[in-house]
Design an enzyme around this catalytic site. Structure first.
Site, PDB file in Angstrom:
ATOM      1  N   THR A 313      42.252  41.883  52.298  1.00  0.00           N
ATOM      2  CA  THR A 313      41.105  41.442  51.497  1.00  0.00           C
ATOM      3  C   THR A 313      41.204  41.992  50.083  1.00  0.00           C
ATOM      4  O   THR A 313      40.977  41.276  49.099  1.00  0.00           O
ATOM      5  CB  THR A 313      39.784  41.904  52.143  1.00  0.00           C
ATOM      6  OG1 THR A 313      39.672  41.332  53.450  1.00  0.00           O
ATOM      7  CG2 THR A 313      38.585  41.470  51.305  1.00  0.00           C
ATOM      8  N   TRP A 316      44.130  40.286  48.256  1.00  0.00           N
ATOM      9  CA  TRP A 316      43.812  38.905  47.877  1.00  0.00           C
ATOM     10  C   TRP A 316      43.179  38.867  46.490  1.00  0.00           C
ATOM     11  O   TRP A 316      43.407  37.936  45.715  1.00  0.00           O
ATOM     12  CB  TRP A 316      42.847  38.288  48.895  1.00  0.00           C
ATOM     13  CG  TRP A 316      42.422  36.889  48.554  1.00  0.00           C
ATOM     14  CD1 TRP A 316      43.043  35.728  48.902  1.00  0.00           C
ATOM     15  CD2 TRP A 316      41.271  36.497  47.779  1.00  0.00           C
ATOM     16  NE1 TRP A 316      42.364  34.639  48.404  1.00  0.00           N
ATOM     17  CE2 TRP A 316      41.273  35.082  47.707  1.00  0.00           C
ATOM     18  CE3 TRP A 316      40.252  37.192  47.145  1.00  0.00           C
ATOM     19  CZ2 TRP A 316      40.287  34.369  47.033  1.00  0.00           C
ATOM     20  CZ3 TRP A 316      39.273  36.477  46.465  1.00  0.00           C
ATOM     21  CH2 TRP A 316      39.296  35.086  46.415  1.00  0.00           C
ATOM     22  N   HIS A 317      42.385  39.884  46.164  1.00  0.00           N
ATOM     23  CA  HIS A 317      41.655  39.876  44.901  1.00  0.00           C
ATOM     24  C   HIS A 317      42.545  40.130  43.690  1.00  0.00           C
ATOM     25  O   HIS A 317      42.160  39.782  42.568  1.00  0.00           O
ATOM     26  CB  HIS A 317      40.528  40.913  44.936  1.00  0.00           C
ATOM     27  CG  HIS A 317      39.330  40.460  45.704  1.00  0.00           C
ATOM     28  ND1 HIS A 317      39.232  40.586  47.067  1.00  0.00           N
ATOM     29  CD2 HIS A 317      38.179  39.859  45.303  1.00  0.00           C
ATOM     30  CE1 HIS A 317      38.073  40.094  47.468  1.00  0.00           C
ATOM     31  NE2 HIS A 317      37.421  39.641  46.426  1.00  0.00           N
ATOM     32  N   GLY A 318      43.692  40.721  43.881  1.00  0.00           N
ATOM     33  CA  GLY A 318      44.543  40.938  42.724  1.00  0.00           C
ATOM     34  C   GLY A 318      45.797  41.710  43.062  1.00  0.00           C
ATOM     35  O   GLY A 318      45.841  42.472  44.031  1.00  0.00           O
ATOM     36  N   PHE A 466      41.580  35.517  40.238  1.00  0.00           N
ATOM     37  CA  PHE A 466      41.949  35.647  41.640  1.00  0.00           C
ATOM     38  C   PHE A 466      42.460  34.336  42.209  1.00  0.00           C
ATOM     39  O   PHE A 466      42.936  34.298  43.311  1.00  0.00           O
ATOM     40  CB  PHE A 466      40.752  36.141  42.462  1.00  0.00           C
ATOM     41  CG  PHE A 466      40.130  37.386  41.885  1.00  0.00           C
ATOM     42  CD1 PHE A 466      40.925  38.422  41.436  1.00  0.00           C
ATOM     43  CD2 PHE A 466      38.762  37.503  41.774  1.00  0.00           C
ATOM     44  CE1 PHE A 466      40.367  39.563  40.889  1.00  0.00           C
ATOM     45  CE2 PHE A 466      38.190  38.646  41.234  1.00  0.00           C
ATOM     46  CZ  PHE A 466      38.990  39.667  40.789  1.00  0.00           C
TER      47      PHE A 466
END
Length: 466
Positions: A313, A316-318, A466
């Site tokens: 998680t 996924w954001h960066g 993102f």
């Protein structure tokens, strides 16, 4: 192009709506949506349209392939192909620079950084494609046989560049058959205008206040300044992303789609577990259904599964270590709550539960903000009084005093006061009064938002990266 731009509001959206409603055929409406979505997506970087269409075409074909060869080894080829291509695209376009940086740091090599930019929305449409193919594999949905209807699901400009992560099963019927009533269109305009107002009036203002406090020289920073900088960022990221989600849901209603909610007032949460049931719901449910449960869920190696999900998680954001730390931070907090704190929190006063949750949420956003780990450590040290930084200065007091009414309004907007007022109005007034009130509210939101957009060049959008 972004929703919170004058070009979109006054040119793109009115033209698309006019053409869309000029034709009664659902097939023609679908292709109007597809063409307008491609124009919308290509506005900044046209080359990435080819990647989007390649991903959509492959997953459309794989869905049909899996359904044709269900329960045979051939069907697995469709899954492998979808996962390989889509995750490979993410690895190349989003994470290759991160890998190169870390190889260079570990080996003292000087490998050149990839020169391509991150394709807009790739993290969202890749997850949508994967979820569709897996749902066909598990037999949850039937494969879509009409390519136009499938493209409406994947490439619809409502959610293309910033989500939510739509599940095909949620809108499968609407890709082929939908009818918009006046109340749907009215609800869509109301939701869009409210989302635009949240983005422009609250998120942009919060960002303008947060940035100088978070980017200031640590030698001149104060404890209060470090905290209120992160608190302003806490407001910015919520109203930025939830505002965009509101606009996406509103656009969906205008065109006949009912997307699921993506935020449910996360800052009223009483625990970190509760927070993640309210924040970015579409992403959390994706990882739960397609990673956590297949790994074993609660039945097998639960701790490992939770930590894997939250590491992913964060990642996924960066493509940066701070995002991995941010994910692991919340994973650890969720484990502590699950095995130790759940009963204690439940027995505690509600105000204590809210303070506990908000404290760790705000600290989490500090981890999220600083991609430079040295800056992150310095800022956390200042926040917790581990440096010689003074407690406060006139600068921070002045910022709070001069923005006190805006701060009060933003904090009120974090709680479901709007919904409660609507319920009271609906219970005591006629339906025509409710509609008139909503229309007046929408006009006020739009006028204020447009005035601010005309008068300011500061209009960032956090989740685009993102």
């Amino acid at each position: 192009m972004v929703f919170s731009s004058l070009i979109f509001i006054f040119l793109f959206l009115p033209i698309v709506l006019a053409i869309y409603y000029a034709f009664p055929s659902i097939a023609i409406k679908n292709w109007i949506l597809i063409i307008s979505s491609i124009i919308f997506y290509a506005w900044g970087e046209p080359i990435w349209v080819l990647l989007l269409l390649a991903s959509a075409t492959l997953d459309y074909c794989n869905g049909l392939w899996i359904e044709k060869y269900r329960n045979t080894w051939k069907a697995k080829l469709g899954i492998v192909s979808t996962l390989g291509f889509n995750l490979g695209c993410l690895a190349i376009f989003k994470y290759s620079g991160f890998v190169v940086d870390n190889i260079n740091a570990l080996t003292n090599l000087n490998i050149a950084q990839p020169s391509f930019a991150l394709p807009l929305g790739i993290s969202f449409y890749v997850f949508m494609s994967i979820s569709y193919t897996l749902d066909v594999w598990y037999g949850r949905v039937q494969a879509q046989r009409n390519f136009g209807s499938f493209l409406v699901y994947i490439a619809n400009f409502h959610h293309l560049v910033a989500g939510p992560v739509i599940r095909y099963g949620h809108i499968a019927k609407e890709t082929m058959e939908r009818r918009v009533r006046w109340m749907d269109f009215h609800a869509g305009i109301t939701r869009f205008s409210r989302g635009l107002f949240k983005k422009v009036f609250i998120a942009n203002t919060a960002g303008a206040l947060a940035e100088p406090l978070l980017q200031q020289d640590p030698a001149t920073a104060t404890v209060l300044g470090a905290w209120i900088g992160v608190m302003f960022y806490t407001l910015q990221i919520y109203f930025d992303f939830s505002g965009y989600s509101d606009m996406a849901l509103g656009l969906g209603r205008m065109f006949g789609f009912r997307y699921h909610e993506n935020f449910r007032h996360p800052y009223i949460a009483k625990s970190i577990t509760d927070f993640w049931r309210r924040w970015h719901i579409s992403l959390s449910s994706f990882f739960k259904d397609y990673v956590y449960i297949p790994l074993g869920g609660n039945r097998y190696r639960q701790v490992r599964n939770i930590m894997i999900v939250w590491m992913l998680t964060g990642f996924w954001h960066g493509a940066s270590w701070n995002f991995v730390l941010w994910g692991l931070y919340f994973g650890i907090l969720l484990l502590i709550e699950k095995f130790f704190l759940a009963k204690i929190l439940k027995a505690s006063p509600a105000i204590f539960q809210h303070i506990y949750a908000l404290f760790f949420i705000v600290v989490g956003w500090a981890i999220f903000y600083f991609t430079d780990l040295t800056q992150l450590l310095q800022h956390l040290q200042i926040m917790f009084g581990l440096t010689n930084a003074p407690l406060s200065s006139y600068k921070e007091i002045s910022i709070l005093q001069s923005n006190i009414y805006w701060i009060a309004f933003a904090l009120l907007a974090c709680i479901p006061i709007h919904r409660k007022m609507q319920n009271i109005l609906a219970a005591k007034c006629s339906s025509s009064t409710v509609v008139a009130t909503d229309m007046m509210q929408s006009v006020i939101y739009l006028v204020i938002s447009i005035a601010l957009l005309v008068g300011s060049t500061y209009n960032p959008f956090i989740y685009f990266r993102f």
